[in-house]
Design an enzyme around this catalytic site. Structure first.
Site, PDB file in Angstrom:
ATOM      1  N   GLY A 152       0.790  -1.213   0.000  1.00  0.00           N
ATOM      2  CA  GLY A 152       0.000   0.000   0.000  1.00  0.00           C
ATOM      3  C   GLY A 152       0.827   1.270   0.000  1.00  0.00           C
ATOM      4  CE1 TYR A 153       5.321   5.796   2.179  1.00  0.00           C
ATOM      5  CE2 TYR A 153       7.087   4.399   1.328  1.00  0.00           C
ATOM      6  CZ  TYR A 153       6.638   5.638   1.766  1.00  0.00           C
ATOM      7  OH  TYR A 153       7.496   6.708   1.774  1.00  0.00           O
ATOM      8  CB  SER A 154       5.028   0.626  -3.212  1.00  0.00           C
ATOM      9  OG  SER A 154       6.271   0.377  -2.594  1.00  0.00           O
ATOM     10  CE  LYS A 157       5.378   9.348  -0.822  1.00  0.00           C
ATOM     11  NZ  LYS A 157       5.164  10.774  -0.442  1.00  0.00           N
TER      12      LYS A 157
END
Length: 339
Positions: A152-154, A157
């Site tokens: 989810g972070y990748s 972002k």
């Protein structure tokens, strides 16, 4: 690309006033110190009394609100430049909250900035926009983000960076900066997590930790953001790291040594940890997130394989030259502990 717009002209100058999101975070505090030392009046967005205390202690003027405040534009009035550093950096399972902060928040902040008359924006991105779980070796900015991001972070972002750069144009210049493994003085992120794992007996080297990594001392990141404000080509992204790469195990071991910790010898095979992460994420999805896995593939993508970046573009177009060596940064950490 029109390289004439990236000219490193001596006529370029920093804005008199800068609006900053994420000012109370690790990177944000260091950005405030960096730019105020250069004579820039920094206005930092805060949403709590503690955040106000932090940014004011660092030298900024606090502006009440959050990424979605309806009066955000008014707070930005009179600021010709923006550094958008606020983000949800958690490496757990994908979440609606993280998407809202990183994607919707970026969109709202930049729309407000454009309406407020801001002319220059540096969006703080990350090398994680390129991570799919495999090794990333001497990556360049033209590399295409994977169709299936590792977490989810990748994913959030990467989408945030696409939104930010797509908004660049017609007197609203947006540049993205991508650091990797930010570390150094006043570290409240990577180093405390490493120390907690070591002290709790939970630390182990994955596959021995002998792969290479790029790193970014926080002072080098601040310098890179400064150079991006001055010389970045609108619509472009730039990797910002320390001058050279290093073995992951050697670097983490050196960081731990500055804090008086002995480097652990425990090693676990990568295939086993990746299997645990995949299985744990599956169970977490089945429980609707009520159970959280002990490790995620997002975490492993940043710490269990080689991730190295080519900073040639930043050197050429921004005039980026890392002012702090890795050795200097490690001595700084050791001195801070001794002091």
């Amino acid at each position: 690309m029109n390289n004439s717009t990236s000219s490193l002209s001596s006529a370029a100058s920093l804005p008199a006033r800068l609006f900053l999101t994420g000012g109370s975070g690790y990177v944000g505090r260091n950005l405030i110190r960096h730019f105020t030392a250069l004579g820039v009046d920094v206005r930092a967005l805060v949403r709590s009394a503690e955040a106000r205390r932090v940014v004011e202690a660092a030298g900024a003027r606090a502006v009440e609100g959050d990424l979605f405040s309806p009066d955000l534009r008014a707070g930005m009035a009179g600021c010709p430049a923006l550094v958008h550093a606020a983000a949800d950096t958690r490496h757990g399972l994908p979440s609606a909250a993280q998407h809202r902060t990183n994607v919707d928040g970026t969109r709202h902040v930049l729309v407000a900035a454009r309406e407020a008359g801001i002319r220059r924006v540096v969006h703080l991105s990350t090398e994680s926009v390129l991570l799919d779980g495999g090794a990333l070796v001497q990556a360049r900015e033209e590399s295409v983000p994977p169709r299936r991001p590792v977490g989810g972070y990748s994913a959030s972002k990467a989408e945030a960076e696409r939104i930010a750069l797509a908004m660049s144009g017609e007197g609203f210049d947006v540049v993205a900066v991508r650091p990797r493994f930010v570390w150094g003085r006043d570290d409240t992120t990577a180093l405390p997590q490493l120390l907690d794992a070591v002290d709790g007996g939970r630390f182990a080297w994955i596959d021995g930790g002998r792969y290479r990594t790029s790193t970014t001392h926080v002072a080098n990141l601040a310098h890179g953001i400064e150079r991006a404000l001055l010389a970045g080509v609108p619509g472009e992204s730039y990797f910002i790291t320390d001058a050279d790469d290093v073995e992951f195990r050697a670097f983490v071991g050196a960081m731990l040594a500055t804090q008086g910790r002995t480097v652990p010898d425990k090693v676990v095979p990568g295939w086993l940890v990746r299997g645990i992460a995949a299985a744990g994420e599956g169970v977490a999805r089945l429980t609707g997130g009520r159970w959280q896995p002990p490790v995620t593939r997002q975490v492993l993508a940043t710490s269990a394989v080689e991730v190295t970046l080519d900073i040639g573009k930043a050197r050429r177009e921004l005039g980026y030259a890392p002012p702090v060596s890795r050795e200097q940064g490690l001595l700084e950490l050791q001195s801070a502990r001794a002091g």
